[in-house]
Design an enzyme around this catalytic site. Structure first.
Site, PDB file in Angstrom:
ATOM      1  N   ASN A  34       0.644  -1.346   0.090  1.00 25.26           N
ATOM      2  CA  ASN A  34      -0.024   0.021   0.038  1.00 25.26           C
ATOM      3  C   ASN A  34       0.914   1.191  -0.263  1.00 25.26           C
ATOM      4  OD1 ASN A  34       0.721   0.717   2.881  1.00 25.26           O
ATOM      5  ND2 ASN A  34      -0.454  -1.044   3.324  1.00 25.26           N
ATOM      6  N   ASP A  44       1.207  -9.278   1.177  1.00 24.91           N
ATOM      7  CA  ASP A  44       1.820  -8.457   1.969  1.00 24.91           C
ATOM      8  C   ASP A  44       2.277  -8.969   3.279  1.00 24.91           C
ATOM      9  OD1 ASP A  44       2.965  -5.172   2.086  1.00 24.91           O
ATOM     10  OD2 ASP A  44       2.264  -5.946   3.856  1.00 24.91           O
ATOM     11  N   TYR A 135      -7.730  -4.895  -2.772  1.00 25.02           N
ATOM     12  CA  TYR A 135      -8.089  -3.738  -3.626  1.00 25.02           C
ATOM     13  C   TYR A 135      -9.160  -3.998  -4.570  1.00 25.02           C
ATOM     14  CZ  TYR A 135      -4.485  -0.602  -1.522  1.00 25.02           C
ATOM     15  OH  TYR A 135      -3.502   0.198  -0.638  1.00 25.02           O
TER      16      TYR A 135
HETATM   17  P1  ADP Z   1      -4.233  -6.039  -2.976  1.00 22.25           P
HETATM   18  O1  ADP Z   1      -4.247  -4.908  -1.821  1.00 22.25           O
HETATM   19  O2  ADP Z   1      -3.103  -5.382  -4.134  1.00 22.25           O
HETATM   20  O3  ADP Z   1      -5.354  -6.255  -3.683  1.00 22.25           O
HETATM   21  P2  ADP Z   1      -3.714  -8.437  -1.788  1.00 22.25           P
HETATM   22  O4  ADP Z   1      -2.574  -9.028  -0.858  1.00 22.25           O
HETATM   23  O5  ADP Z   1      -5.064  -8.411  -0.992  1.00 22.25           O
HETATM   24  O6  ADP Z   1      -3.201  -7.398  -2.628  1.00 22.25           O
HETATM   25  O7  ADP Z   1      -4.061  -9.553  -2.802  1.00 22.25           O
HETATM   26  C1  ADP Z   1      -3.605  -9.648  -4.194  1.00 22.25           C
HETATM   27  C2  ADP Z   1      -3.399 -11.354  -4.663  1.00 22.25           C
HETATM   28  O8  ADP Z   1      -2.423 -11.971  -3.900  1.00 22.25           O
HETATM   29  C3  ADP Z   1      -4.739 -11.909  -4.478  1.00 22.25           C
HETATM   30  O9  ADP Z   1      -5.020 -12.685  -5.620  1.00 22.25           O
HETATM   31  C4  ADP Z   1      -4.576 -12.947  -3.316  1.00 22.25           C
HETATM   32  O10 ADP Z   1      -5.277 -14.168  -3.462  1.00 22.25           O
HETATM   33  C5  ADP Z   1      -2.833 -13.132  -3.434  1.00 22.25           C
HETATM   34  N1  ADP Z   1      -2.093 -13.746  -2.338  1.00 22.25           N
HETATM   35  C6  ADP Z   1      -2.338 -13.563  -0.980  1.00 22.25           C
HETATM   36  N2  ADP Z   1      -1.434 -14.196  -0.478  1.00 22.25           N
HETATM   37  C7  ADP Z   1      -0.409 -14.665  -1.344  1.00 22.25           C
HETATM   38  C8  ADP Z   1       0.769 -15.650  -1.550  1.00 22.25           C
HETATM   39  N3  ADP Z   1       1.282 -15.935  -0.256  1.00 22.25           N
HETATM   40  N4  ADP Z   1       1.433 -15.829  -2.467  1.00 22.25           N
HETATM   41  C9  ADP Z   1       0.697 -15.292  -3.781  1.00 22.25           C
HETATM   42  N5  ADP Z   1      -0.364 -14.808  -3.941  1.00 22.25           N
HETATM   43  C10 ADP Z   1      -0.923 -14.386  -2.824  1.00 22.25           C
END
Ligand code: ADP
Length: 194
Positions: A34, A44, A135
């Site tokens: 973010n 994250d 997001y």
């Molecule tokens: P944003 O706030 O940019 O939407 P998120 O972390 O909420 O970011 O989600 C972005 C993508 O990362 C989603 O598709 C989520 O399922 C995925 N994600 C979450 N944890 C992991 C992980 N350990 N490895 C790969 N992708 C992940």
């Protein structure tokens, strides 16, 4: 690995994988951060948990130097205990209705990280599906932007980054990326032969 999971662009490759991005060894892992670089949930949270506190210490320093990171941009840190040299913290757009610059800002996350990679002699880089979690970016549109912007970048920067991995966390997201990868491969083949 099914052939639809790899797209060759000159000497480079786009690869699709389903899994946890923190466990896949590359030179640089991209984080969906973010703008406050403050840490959060989703990918994250997973990156900071697996990488350890060093990454947040570096982000604290960056924050005191530059304040925050603009949407569509990214900052680089070391990777702590992750199997990588760098983490690129990219700030994706929050999705509203697609008419507030979201597609351009999302594409910019991918190209900015690829530029950071080229500057650091990074050969392999992995991307999560930026903006499609908290997001709220629709996954179909986001997958197409992710693949097309990386492919276009590789076409114009031959010989720097060699392998770009797109890592999907769920089977559903993986299927959608596969579909768009197949479409992209068709388009690239038509450009080559047409
Ligand atoms: P944003 O706030 O940019 O939407 P998120 O972390 O909420 O970011 O989600 C972005 C993508 O990362 C989603 O598709 C989520 O399922 C995925 N994600 C979450 N944890 C992991 C992980 N350990 N490895 C790969 N992708 C992940």
């Amino acid at each position: 690995m099914g052939s639809e999971l790899v797209i060759r662009i000159g000497l480079c490759q786009l690869q699709l994988l389903k899994g946890d991005i923190t466990t896949i060894a590359v030179d640089a892992i991209v984080n969906a951060a973010n703008s406050q670089l403050a840490g959060g949930g989703g990918v994250d949270g997973a990156i900071h948990r697996a990488g350890g506190p060093e990454i947040m210490h570096e982000l604290d320093e960056i924050r005191s130097a530059i304040g925050h990171c603009e949407t569509g941009s990214a900052v680089a840190t070391g990777a702590g205990k992750l199997p990588a040299k760098y983490v690129f913290h990219a700030v994706g757009p929050r999705y509203r209705d697609g008419r507030h610059g979201e597609p351009e800002l999302l594409a910019s996350c991918y190209t900015t990280c690829l530029n950071l990679a080229a500057e650091r002699d990074v050969k392999t880089i992995s991307f999560p599906s930026i903006s499609t979690g908290i997001y709220g970016y629709p996954i179909e549109a986001a997958a197409e932007i992710a693949l097309k912007s990386a492919a276009a970048w590789l076409q114009h920067h031959a010989g720097t980054v060699r392998v770009v991995k797109f890592v999907q966390f769920s089977e559903g997201d993986h299927e959608i990326y596969r579909k768009h990868a197949a479409n992209l491969r068709g388009t690239l083949a038509a450009e080559t032969h047409g």
